[in-house]
Scaffold this motif. Structure first.
Motif, PDB file in Angstrom:
ATOM      1  N   GLU A 263       0.852  -1.196   0.000  1.00 52.30           N
ATOM      2  CA  GLU A 263       0.000   0.000   0.000  1.00 52.30           C
ATOM      3  C   GLU A 263       0.884   1.240   0.000  1.00 52.30           C
ATOM      4  OE1 GLU A 263      -3.412   0.306  -0.078  1.00 52.30           O
ATOM      5  OE2 GLU A 263      -3.434  -1.845  -0.469  1.00 52.30           O
ATOM      6  N   TRP A 264       0.596   2.137  -0.942  1.00 52.40           N
ATOM      7  CA  TRP A 264       1.359   3.382  -1.088  1.00 52.40           C
ATOM      8  C   TRP A 264       0.409   4.565  -1.077  1.00 52.40           C
ATOM      9  CZ3 TRP A 264       6.716   3.793  -1.808  1.00 52.40           C
ATOM     10  CH2 TRP A 264       7.386   2.582  -1.936  1.00 52.40           C
ATOM     11  N   HIS A 265       0.888   5.680  -0.607  1.00 51.16           N
ATOM     12  CA  HIS A 265       0.211   6.968  -0.781  1.00 51.16           C
ATOM     13  C   HIS A 265       1.087   7.770  -1.729  1.00 51.16           C
ATOM     14  CE1 HIS A 265      -2.293   6.842   3.175  1.00 51.16           C
ATOM     15  NE2 HIS A 265      -2.607   5.885   2.322  1.00 51.16           N
ATOM     16  N   VAL A 266       0.507   8.147  -2.869  1.00 55.64           N
ATOM     17  CA  VAL A 266       1.253   8.817  -3.928  1.00 55.64           C
ATOM     18  C   VAL A 266       0.640  10.185  -4.175  1.00 55.64           C
ATOM     19  CG1 VAL A 266       2.010   8.672  -6.332  1.00 55.64           C
ATOM     20  CG2 VAL A 266       1.783   6.579  -4.969  1.00 55.64           C
ATOM     21  N   ALA A 267       1.492  11.202  -4.355  1.00 58.87           N
ATOM     22  CA  ALA A 267       1.023  12.564  -4.602  1.00 58.87           C
ATOM     23  C   ALA A 267       1.844  13.208  -5.714  1.00 58.87           C
ATOM     24  CB  ALA A 267       1.120  13.404  -3.329  1.00 58.87           C
ATOM     25  N   TRP A 268       1.212  14.198  -6.364  1.00 56.78           N
ATOM     26  CA  TRP A 268       1.840  14.993  -7.421  1.00 56.78           C
ATOM     27  C   TRP A 268       2.406  16.271  -6.819  1.00 56.78           C
ATOM     28  CZ3 TRP A 268       2.493  14.397 -12.679  1.00 56.78           C
ATOM     29  CH2 TRP A 268       2.921  15.526 -13.369  1.00 56.78           C
ATOM     30  N   TYR A 269       3.623  16.630  -7.237  1.00 55.51           N
ATOM     31  CA  TYR A 269       4.254  17.887  -6.814  1.00 55.51           C
ATOM     32  C   TYR A 269       4.750  18.619  -8.054  1.00 55.51           C
ATOM     33  CZ  TYR A 269       3.986  16.223  -2.077  1.00 55.51           C
ATOM     34  OH  TYR A 269       3.510  15.782  -0.867  1.00 55.51           O
ATOM     35  N   PRO A 270       4.445  19.917  -8.163  1.00 52.51           N
ATOM     36  CA  PRO A 270       4.869  20.675  -9.338  1.00 52.51           C
ATOM     37  C   PRO A 270       6.371  20.968  -9.323  1.00 52.51           C
ATOM     38  CG  PRO A 270       3.783  22.128  -7.785  1.00 52.51           C
ATOM     39  CD  PRO A 270       3.674  20.733  -7.224  1.00 52.51           C
ATOM     40  N   PRO A 271       6.947  21.257 -10.489  1.00 52.05           N
ATOM     41  CA  PRO A 271       8.351  21.643 -10.534  1.00 52.05           C
ATOM     42  C   PRO A 271       8.500  23.074  -9.984  1.00 52.05           C
ATOM     43  CG  PRO A 271       7.375  21.765 -12.731  1.00 52.05           C
ATOM     44  CD  PRO A 271       6.322  21.240 -11.793  1.00 52.05           C
ATOM     45  N   PRO A 272       9.687  23.530  -9.711  1.00 51.30           N
ATOM     46  CA  PRO A 272      10.960  22.926 -10.128  1.00 51.30           C
ATOM     47  C   PRO A 272      11.620  22.064  -9.064  1.00 51.30           C
ATOM     48  CG  PRO A 272      11.392  25.162  -9.405  1.00 51.30           C
ATOM     49  CD  PRO A 272       9.887  24.926  -9.261  1.00 51.30           C
ATOM     50  N   ASP A 273      11.232  22.198  -7.801  1.00 43.36           N
ATOM     51  CA  ASP A 273      11.946  21.508  -6.735  1.00 43.36           C
ATOM     52  C   ASP A 273      11.264  20.198  -6.360  1.00 43.36           C
ATOM     53  OD1 ASP A 273      13.840  23.594  -6.468  1.00 43.36           O
ATOM     54  OD2 ASP A 273      12.360  24.752  -5.332  1.00 43.36           O
ATOM     55  N   PRO A 274      12.048  19.118  -6.259  1.00 41.64           N
ATOM     56  CA  PRO A 274      11.460  17.840  -5.866  1.00 41.64           C
ATOM     57  C   PRO A 274      11.098  17.849  -4.386  1.00 41.64           C
ATOM     58  CG  PRO A 274      13.837  17.625  -6.073  1.00 41.64           C
ATOM     59  CD  PRO A 274      13.485  19.013  -6.533  1.00 41.64           C
ATOM     60  N   PRO A 275      10.059  17.103  -4.009  1.00 43.01           N
ATOM     61  CA  PRO A 275       9.745  16.952  -2.587  1.00 43.01           C
ATOM     62  C   PRO A 275      10.803  16.069  -1.927  1.00 43.01           C
ATOM     63  CG  PRO A 275       8.357  15.519  -3.886  1.00 43.01           C
ATOM     64  CD  PRO A 275       9.155  16.351  -4.864  1.00 43.01           C
ATOM     65  N   SER A 276      10.786  15.998  -0.615  1.00 41.12           N
ATOM     66  CA  SER A 276      11.758  15.173   0.104  1.00 41.12           C
ATOM     67  C   SER A 276      11.478  13.696  -0.152  1.00 41.12           C
ATOM     68  CB  SER A 276      11.692  15.475   1.596  1.00 41.12           C
ATOM     69  OG  SER A 276      10.416  15.131   2.101  1.00 41.12           O
ATOM     70  N   GLY A 277      12.542  12.922  -0.156  1.00 46.10           N
ATOM     71  CA  GLY A 277      12.449  11.488  -0.383  1.00 46.10           C
ATOM     72  C   GLY A 277      13.663  10.997  -1.149  1.00 46.10           C
ATOM     73  N   THR A 278      13.719   9.700  -1.352  1.00 47.92           N
ATOM     74  CA  THR A 278      14.818   9.084  -2.087  1.00 47.92           C
ATOM     75  C   THR A 278      14.555   9.176  -3.581  1.00 47.92           C
ATOM     76  OG1 THR A 278      15.185   7.531  -0.276  1.00 47.92           O
ATOM     77  CG2 THR A 278      16.070   6.913  -2.432  1.00 47.92           C
ATOM     78  N   PRO A 279      15.495   9.757  -4.363  1.00 44.80           N
ATOM     79  CA  PRO A 279      15.304   9.807  -5.817  1.00 44.80           C
ATOM     80  C   PRO A 279      15.114   8.398  -6.379  1.00 44.80           C
ATOM     81  CG  PRO A 279      17.066  11.272  -5.164  1.00 44.80           C
ATOM     82  CD  PRO A 279      16.712  10.445  -3.948  1.00 44.80           C
ATOM     83  N   HIS A 280      14.047   8.254  -7.168  1.00 47.02           N
ATOM     84  CA  HIS A 280      13.673   6.934  -7.683  1.00 47.02           C
ATOM     85  C   HIS A 280      13.502   6.944  -9.196  1.00 47.02           C
ATOM     86  CE1 HIS A 280      12.396   2.839  -7.042  1.00 47.02           C
ATOM     87  NE2 HIS A 280      11.252   3.036  -7.658  1.00 47.02           N
ATOM     88  N   GLY A 281      14.165   7.897  -9.875  1.00 48.67           N
ATOM     89  CA  GLY A 281      14.185   7.852 -11.323  1.00 48.67           C
ATOM     90  C   GLY A 281      13.279   8.823 -12.025  1.00 48.67           C
ATOM     91  N   ALA A 282      12.871   8.418 -13.218  1.00 49.30           N
ATOM     92  CA  ALA A 282      12.128   9.298 -14.112  1.00 49.30           C
ATOM     93  C   ALA A 282      11.139   8.499 -14.938  1.00 49.30           C
ATOM     94  CB  ALA A 282      13.104  10.032 -15.034  1.00 49.30           C
ATOM     95  N   GLU A 283      10.073   9.197 -15.370  1.00 48.20           N
ATOM     96  CA  GLU A 283       9.050   8.618 -16.243  1.00 48.20           C
ATOM     97  C   GLU A 283       8.681   9.690 -17.254  1.00 48.20           C
ATOM     98  OE1 GLU A 283       4.745   6.322 -15.789  1.00 48.20           O
ATOM     99  OE2 GLU A 283       5.969   6.772 -14.032  1.00 48.20           O
ATOM    100  N   ALA A 284       8.413   9.293 -18.506  1.00 53.83           N
ATOM    101  CA  ALA A 284       8.158  10.289 -19.538  1.00 53.83           C
ATOM    102  C   ALA A 284       6.991   9.926 -20.443  1.00 53.83           C
ATOM    103  CB  ALA A 284       9.410  10.494 -20.397  1.00 53.83           C
ATOM    104  N   VAL A 285       6.168  10.942 -20.720  1.00 51.32           N
ATOM    105  CA  VAL A 285       5.200  10.873 -21.802  1.00 51.32           C
ATOM    106  C   VAL A 285       6.009  11.235 -23.040  1.00 51.32           C
ATOM    107  CG1 VAL A 285       3.109  11.831 -22.819  1.00 51.32           C
ATOM    108  CG2 VAL A 285       3.270  11.551 -20.332  1.00 51.32           C
ATOM    109  N   CYS A 286       6.287  10.249 -23.883  1.00 52.75           N
ATOM    110  CA  CYS A 286       7.125  10.453 -25.073  1.00 52.75           C
ATOM    111  C   CYS A 286       6.235  10.710 -26.273  1.00 52.75           C
ATOM    112  CB  CYS A 286       8.004   9.240 -25.314  1.00 52.75           C
ATOM    113  SG  CYS A 286       9.226   8.983 -24.018  1.00 52.75           S
ATOM    114  N   VAL A 287       6.419  11.874 -26.874  1.00 49.85           N
ATOM    115  CA  VAL A 287       5.616  12.302 -28.008  1.00 49.85           C
ATOM    116  C   VAL A 287       6.453  12.184 -29.273  1.00 49.85           C
ATOM    117  CG1 VAL A 287       4.275  14.204 -28.974  1.00 49.85           C
ATOM    118  CG2 VAL A 287       4.377  13.892 -26.482  1.00 49.85           C
TER     119      VAL A 287
END
Length: 172
Positions: free
Chosen positions: A19-43
């Motif tokens: 079970e996870w709680h997931v939230a969206w945060y706007p740029p430019p600064d990442p929220p606190s936590g361990t960096p876990h990579g990247a995901e992209a909508v590739c056009v």
């Protein structure tokens, strides 16, 4: 259920039996936590690139960082490896922050950067975990994604931020 994730609003999701709680945060600064990579909508032109290991479960190119990689470098490498595509231009859309609230990783906080990437496709020559690539209209691409239960509003926000049409469905 909310249609589109708001900033910092948690959504409960079951991911890999946890079970996870997931939230969206706007740029430019990442929220606190361990960096876990990247995901992209590739056009690619008027299509969205989706990838799959098995030809059944489809997703967006994504992955974890390698040692000392910056957010954008992880995204570029994962798009190259998983989608056989070169990023020509990109824009940081925001961040996901997931907190494991139940399961073996309870207490873990992971942060992933979310992108829109304009890509140029290379010939399909899979060498990593992805064995399939499809190009789909935005609406069809969204509907084909294997979205964890509860994260529909998060992925709708991703597609809105990427400035691609979002689906009208509310059942994800």
């Amino acid at each position: 259920m909310n249609d589109i994730a708001g900033n910092g609003t948690d959504f409960a999701a079951s991911i890999n039996g946890q079970e996870w709680h997931v939230a969206w945060y706007p740029p430019p600064d990442p929220p606190s936590g361990t960096p876990h990579g990247a995901e992209a909508v590739c056009v690619a032109g008027d299509r969205i690139v989706v990838v799959s290991t098995d030809g059944q479960q489809w997703g967006l190119p994504a992955g974890r960082p390698e040692r000392h990689e910056q957010w954008v470098d992880t995204m570029r490498r994962e798009v190259r490896e998983e989608a056989c595509a070169e990023v020509m231009d990109c824009r940081l859309l925001g961040f996901s922050r997931g907190i494991c609230v139940r399961g073996p990783q309870e207490g873990l906080v992971l942060v992933r950067s979310m992108w829109r990437a304009e890509v140029r496709l290379a010939p399909w020559d899979p060498r990593f975990e992805m064995a399939h690539r499809r190009l789909l209209p935005a609406e069809e691409a969204f509907q084909s994604l294997a979205i964890p239960k509860g994260l529909g509003p998060f992925y709708r926000r991703l597609f809105v931020e990427a400035a691609v049409p979002r689906p009208n469905t509310h059942d994800i």
